[in-house]
Design an enzyme around this catalytic site. Structure first.
Site, PDB file in Angstrom:
ATOM      1  CD  GLU A   1      -2.744   1.315   2.425  1.00  0.00           C
ATOM      2  OE1 GLU A   1      -2.664   0.382   3.181  1.00  0.00           O
ATOM      3  OE2 GLU A   1      -3.520   2.177   2.366  1.00  0.00           O
TER       4      GLU A   1
ATOM      5  CG  ASP B   1      -3.689  -2.534   4.120  1.00  0.00           C
ATOM      6  OD1 ASP B   1      -4.792  -2.409   3.872  1.00  0.00           O
ATOM      7  OD2 ASP B   1      -2.914  -1.781   5.064  1.00  0.00           O
TER       8      ASP B   1
ATOM      9  CB  ILE C   1      -1.629  -0.126   9.457  1.00  0.00           C
ATOM     10  CG1 ILE C   1      -0.410  -0.223  10.460  1.00  0.00           C
ATOM     11  CG2 ILE C   1      -2.958  -0.023  10.670  1.00  0.00           C
ATOM     12  CD1 ILE C   1      -0.188   0.723  11.297  1.00  0.00           C
ATOM     13  CG  ASP C   2      -7.455  -2.929   6.267  1.00  0.00           C
ATOM     14  OD1 ASP C   2      -7.584  -2.097   5.486  1.00  0.00           O
ATOM     15  OD2 ASP C   2      -8.620  -3.273   6.581  1.00  0.00           O
TER      16      ASP C   2
ATOM     17  CB  THR D   1      -4.324   3.928   8.729  1.00  0.00           C
ATOM     18  OG1 THR D   1      -3.475   2.877   8.176  1.00  0.00           O
ATOM     19  CG2 THR D   1      -3.456   5.073   9.130  1.00  0.00           C
TER      20      THR D   1
ATOM     21  CG  ASP E   1      -8.119  -2.279   1.468  1.00  0.00           C
ATOM     22  OD1 ASP E   1      -8.321  -1.324   0.643  1.00  0.00           O
ATOM     23  OD2 ASP E   1      -7.403  -1.919   2.652  1.00  0.00           O
TER      24      ASP E   1
HETATM   25  O1  I4D Z   1      -5.946   2.787   4.316  1.00  0.00           O
HETATM   26  P1  I4D Z   1      -6.235   1.518   5.287  1.00  0.00           P
HETATM   27  O2  I4D Z   1      -5.201   0.406   5.016  1.00  0.00           O
HETATM   28  O3  I4D Z   1      -6.720   1.683   6.641  1.00  0.00           O
HETATM   29  O4  I4D Z   1      -7.498   0.994   4.426  1.00  0.00           O
HETATM   30  C1  I4D Z   1      -8.882   1.539   4.642  1.00  0.00           C
HETATM   31  C2  I4D Z   1      -8.855   2.455   3.439  1.00  0.00           C
HETATM   32  O5  I4D Z   1      -8.321   3.396   3.873  1.00  0.00           O
HETATM   33  C3  I4D Z   1     -10.459   3.010   3.618  1.00  0.00           C
HETATM   34  O6  I4D Z   1     -10.662   3.980   2.597  1.00  0.00           O
HETATM   35  C4  I4D Z   1     -11.492   1.803   3.222  1.00  0.00           C
HETATM   36  O7  I4D Z   1     -12.890   2.343   3.379  1.00  0.00           O
HETATM   37  C5  I4D Z   1     -11.328   0.845   4.579  1.00  0.00           C
HETATM   38  O8  I4D Z   1     -11.504   1.216   5.673  1.00  0.00           O
HETATM   39  C6  I4D Z   1     -10.030   0.312   4.433  1.00  0.00           C
HETATM   40  O9  I4D Z   1      -9.644  -0.540   5.451  1.00  0.00           O
HETATM   41 MG    MG Z   2      -6.321  -0.837   3.904  1.00  0.00          MG
HETATM   42 MG    MG Z   3      -3.351   0.250   5.255  1.00  0.00          MG
END
Ligand code: I4D
Ligand code: MG
Ligand code: MG
Length: 283
Positions: free
Chosen positions: A77, A97, A99-100, A102, A227
């Site tokens: 990412e 990813d 940190i999913d 963030t 994601d």
């Molecule tokens: O940026 P990270 O890795 O936190 O991923 C999230 C996305 O940013 C959001 O747009 C999306 O809606 C989701 O929440 C997604 O998990």
């Molecule tokens: Mg993500």
């Molecule tokens: Mg992320």
């Protein structure tokens, strides 16, 4: 029994074990940093956040994997956000990813995960997702089932939209036209008497809840391949459906998905949705 409950000896064993170990190490870093002060910056919008921990964790995972598997390719990412090409070839490819969730991480909201997917010949071979605050390690290898901390996972068999709990995510676009479509989609599902539509702030964890049978469907416009990659294997190996919002096969780079425990539920959800367009990951 190995991490995901799978026997040794299947192909990509070494890669899977490396992913599990790195997901655990990354989870320790993320959990520790969750309550600490953070330097936060934005990417594509004011709602699209990144911290030094995202970058540190991604660098750790990618550098360790490059050392062990120098011929492999990477889609990550934060490297993509910094300009790296996002291209899925036939080569063994890691889709990461760091940190999913963030935005959750920045707010110390505990639903955060590290997601490590792996594809060969453009086919997803395994996925590892570490919900590090709750110490839940979700994993799945193609053809070998889906597990959470060694416990096998199965999706829900719900086929009636009026008995469904549905998760979605808001994505990073906040312009009025996008928000109108996004809220309209939620409204359509609630008018169809769905028990609930929820947003938890992590696409990956939402899909893991689906794999565990805790929700009946998930949909989103605007998520990325990182994601989706790991969690798609986990949902499929738990018996679920992951497809395009048009009802066709999933296109990992298309920025859209519908997933459900049953084909019937996936189709009913997809039919209720107005599309929201996002640029593909691989353009
Ligand atoms: O940026 P990270 O890795 O936190 O991923 C999230 C996305 O940013 C959001 O747009 C999306 O809606 C989701 O929440 C997604 O998990
Ligand atoms: Mg993500
Ligand atoms: Mg992320």
């Amino acid at each position: 029994m190995k991490a995901g409950g799978q026997q040794a000896g299947s192909p990509w064993d070494e890669c899977f074990e490396a992913a599990v170990q790195l997901a655990r190490r990354a989870g320790q870093i993320i959990s520790k940093a969750l309550t600490e002060e953070k330097r936060v910056s934005t990417k594509t919008s004011a709602a699209d956040l990144v911290t030094e921990t995202d970058r540190l964790v991604e660098d750790l995972i990618v550098s360790e994997l490059r050392k062990q598997f120098p011929s492999h390719r990477f889609i990550a990412e934060e490297a993509t956000a910094a300009g790296a090409k996002c291209e899925l070839t036939t080569s063994p490819t890691w889709i990461i990813d760091p940190i999913d969730g963030t935005c959750n991480f920045v707010h110390r909201f505990p639903d955060v995960a590290v997601s490590i997917g792996f594809a060969v010949h453009r086919e997803l071979e395994f996925g590892v997702v570490h919900h590090c605050v709750e110490e839940r390690l979700y994993s799945a290898r193609r053809g070998h089932g889906a597990f959470c901390n060694g416990q096998q996972l199965w999706v829900s068999g719900e086929t009636d939209l009026s008995r469904a709990l549905i998760l979605t995510e808001i994505g990073s676009k906040r312009d009025p036209a996008t928000l109108k479509l996004l809220l309209g989609n939620m409204e359509q599902l609630l008018l169809a008497k769905a028990h609930g539509v929820r947003v938890i702030g992590s696409s990956t964890l939402a899909l893991c809840h689906l794999a565990a049978g805790a929700v009946d469907a998930y949909y989103q416009f605007g998520l990325h391949c990182w994601d989706l990659a790991a969690a798609t294997v986990i949902v499929r190996e738990a018996g679920g459906i992951v497809m395009d919002t048009t009802g066709g096969p999933l296109d990992l780079m298309s920025r859209r998905v519908v997933a459900a425990g049953t084909q019937k539920m996936a189709t009913l959800v997809a039919q209720a949705l107005q599309p929201i367009s996002y640029e593909r990951d691989d353009v």
